[in-house]
Design an enzyme around this catalytic site. Structure first.
Site, PDB file in Angstrom:
ATOM      1  N   HIS A  40       1.632   2.849   5.065  1.00 39.02           N
ATOM      2  CA  HIS A  40       0.201   3.456   4.901  1.00 39.02           C
ATOM      3  C   HIS A  40      -0.801   2.341   4.735  1.00 39.02           C
ATOM      4  O   HIS A  40      -1.931   2.654   4.745  1.00 39.02           O
ATOM      5  CB  HIS A  40       0.356   4.204   3.427  1.00 39.02           C
ATOM      6  CG  HIS A  40       0.532   3.574   2.218  1.00 39.02           C
ATOM      7  ND1 HIS A  40       1.688   3.027   1.881  1.00 39.02           N
ATOM      8  CD2 HIS A  40      -0.585   3.056   1.208  1.00 39.02           C
ATOM      9  CE1 HIS A  40       1.401   2.267   0.614  1.00 39.02           C
ATOM     10  NE2 HIS A  40       0.222   2.343   0.288  1.00 39.02           N
ATOM     11  N   ARG A 100       9.602   1.713   2.196  1.00 38.87           N
ATOM     12  CA  ARG A 100       9.217   2.410   1.077  1.00 38.87           C
ATOM     13  C   ARG A 100       7.650   2.104   0.622  1.00 38.87           C
ATOM     14  O   ARG A 100       7.409   1.087   0.299  1.00 38.87           O
ATOM     15  CB  ARG A 100       9.920   2.398  -0.070  1.00 38.87           C
ATOM     16  CG  ARG A 100       9.599   3.265  -1.185  1.00 38.87           C
ATOM     17  CD  ARG A 100      10.369   2.766  -2.445  1.00 38.87           C
ATOM     18  NE  ARG A 100       9.854   3.605  -3.587  1.00 38.87           N
ATOM     19  CZ  ARG A 100       8.824   3.271  -4.381  1.00 38.87           C
ATOM     20  NH1 ARG A 100       8.059   2.029  -4.075  1.00 38.87           N
ATOM     21  NH2 ARG A 100       8.521   4.169  -5.324  1.00 38.87           N
ATOM     22  N   PHE A 121       7.833  -8.480   9.048  1.00 38.77           N
ATOM     23  CA  PHE A 121       8.294  -7.365   9.584  1.00 38.77           C
ATOM     24  C   PHE A 121       7.432  -7.176  11.095  1.00 38.77           C
ATOM     25  O   PHE A 121       7.781  -6.386  11.790  1.00 38.77           O
ATOM     26  CB  PHE A 121       8.329  -6.007   8.911  1.00 38.77           C
ATOM     27  CG  PHE A 121       6.987  -5.634   8.050  1.00 38.77           C
ATOM     28  CD1 PHE A 121       5.833  -5.720   8.826  1.00 38.77           C
ATOM     29  CD2 PHE A 121       7.203  -5.221   7.019  1.00 38.77           C
ATOM     30  CE1 PHE A 121       4.789  -5.581   8.131  1.00 38.77           C
ATOM     31  CE2 PHE A 121       6.082  -4.894   6.000  1.00 38.77           C
ATOM     32  CZ  PHE A 121       4.654  -4.901   6.568  1.00 38.77           C
ATOM     33  N   GLY A 161       9.870  -5.079   3.557  1.00 39.26           N
ATOM     34  CA  GLY A 161       8.677  -5.073   2.395  1.00 39.26           C
ATOM     35  C   GLY A 161       9.110  -4.664   0.963  1.00 39.26           C
ATOM     36  O   GLY A 161       8.305  -4.017   0.441  1.00 39.26           O
ATOM     37  N   GLY A 162      10.345  -4.955   0.720  1.00 37.29           N
ATOM     38  CA  GLY A 162      10.934  -4.401  -0.461  1.00 37.29           C
ATOM     39  C   GLY A 162      10.566  -5.465  -1.509  1.00 37.29           C
ATOM     40  O   GLY A 162      11.254  -5.086  -2.837  1.00 37.29           O
TER      41      GLY A 162
END
Length: 419
Positions: free
Chosen positions: A320, A316, A301, A255-256
């Site tokens: 959430h 990162r 992912f 998720g970068g």
């Protein structure tokens, strides 16, 4: 609690002392007194000691206002006020009122009426409803002018985007929460959130909705971009708390996005080979930098991790956004690729214990948490909730440590795979 000094008297003292210090600082710096008038500075950055006074003043003012309002009015009046503020704010944004009113001087209701195609009496009625909340004012009969709070809408595109996101997304999401929880009491499905029931058009989740509504997606990206610019989210906080034994080897950044954080890590730890994974759309703006050991790979992912020789995986400010059962799916998708002692780094928000924050900070944190529920059916987890969702994914995920970098909005959870 018995006391010779009432709580209200104590709060008045706090307000007096801290407002005096703030005004003294402003005078020293050649700044005008605190004001929301049209000529007031739109944003003043204070040094840490004065900022501490500002926060104390806000907290004491909030609490004193609540005490004076009392329990009955406190439950009746604010809800009405919030609805009025949302309605007027949405009107101001949708009819572009902030840009139709001159930044200096004023405009007549009649001229403004012709510009926005709303009759003058109705226009006056709506704008006057916002004036007790510092939105515009009447410098002379029949004319309207900016206050600082409306001038900032005209000057700062981000403020308009945030306002539009609040009125078009966050507010409807909160109104749909009751229906959502009646149908999905566990709040585990991103397709059954308050927003999805209010405005979601049957999409599978908020991200799919944004993909099909480009204007809302632009606003959302702009607001999230502003969060990233806050020093509390700076990559240095991650770097400063990075594990000593993961400064070389292969790291996968899930998720970068465009790799901003990956490049910062690669700059600090040249021994890391970093692969940034995200969906095709998120990677479109990514650019490879010469001399930096960072590459990009499309990957969802939720699917099995294709890289089998990584020493570490990082999430990162990603997890959430997802309900617990989805976080568990994301973590379990790593398992076929994990070798003994592989590290998984989660760098995300950790909710402090209830009642441990100042009033204004707690309200802000709970606002964010509530928004996560109404938009995503997710949450800002406290440390025990993080540990629970991790270990329930698989007992072989062992939480090795939690770090709270100073002045960071995000904290580091270090997980070790121990089969």
């Amino acid at each position: 609690m018995a006391s010779n000094t009432s709580r209200s008297s104590h709060l008045v003292k706090v307000i007096t002392e801290n407002s005096t210090k703030i005004e003294a600082y402003r005078q020293e710096q050649g700044l005008p007194p605190l004001s929301l008038g049209a000529d007031a500075p739109l944003d003043v950055k204070y040094p840490p000691d004065v900022e501490e006074c500002r926060r104390a003043l806000i907290d004491a003012s909030l609490e004193l206002g609540d005490l004076a309002t009392g329990p009955v009015e406190l439950r009746l009046v604010p809800g009405w006020a919030v609805m009025t503020m949302f309605g007027v704010t949405q009107f101001i944004c949708d009819f572009n009122i902030a840009h139709q009113v001159p930044l200096t001087g004023d405009v007549s209701y009649d001229d403004l009426s012709m510009a926005v195609n709303v009759t003058a009496p109705v226009l006056r009625q709506v704008l006057r409803a916002g004036m007790p909340y510092h939105m515009f004012y009447e410098p002379r009969p029949g004319h309207v002018a900016h206050t600082a709070t409306t001038k900032v809408i005209a000057r700062e595109p981000l403020i308009k985007d945030w306002t539009g996101l609040s009125t078009d997304v966050l507010y409807p999401a909160s109104t749909g929460l009751t229906e959502a929880l009646r149908k999905e009491p566990a709040a585990n499905d991103p397709a059954k959130t308050g927003f999805m029931y209010a405005k979601g058009d049957g999409e599978t989740g908020m991200f799919m909705y944004l993909e099909k509504h480009p204007e809302q997606a632009r606003r959302f990206a702009g607001v999230m971009g502003a969060f990233h610019k806050d020093d509390g989210y700076a990559p240095r906080h991650l770097i400063d708390s990075w594990p000593n034994d993961l400064q070389a080897g292969k790291l996968v950044d899930l998720g970068g996005s465009t790799g901003a954080v990956a490049f910062a890590l690669a700059e600090e730890f040249p021994g890391l080979e970093i692969v940034v994974q995200d969906l095709h759309g998120a990677l479109e703006a990514a650019q490879v930098r010469e001399g930096k050991n960072v590459s990009f790979m499309p990957h969802d992912f939720f699917n099995e991790q294709p890289i089998k020789d990584a020493d570490g995986f990082m999430f990162r400010w990603v997890l959430h956004n997802w309900p617990d059962v989805y976080v568990q799916r994301i973590l379990r998708a790593l398992i076929p690729s994990l070798k003994p002692n592989t590290k998984i780094i989660i760098f995300d928000e950790i909710m402090p214990p209830a009642g441990s924050m100042s009033l204004s900070v707690e309200r802000c944190q709970r606002n964010i948490d509530f928004g996560m529920l109404t938009l995503f059916n997710s949450k800002i987890r406290d440390v025990e909730e993080w540990k629970e969702v991790i270990t329930e994914s698989d007992q072989r995920f062992k939480v090795a440590g939690v770090r709270y970098p100073e002045n960071s909005r995000l904290s580091l959870i270090e997980i070790v795979w121990q089969p």
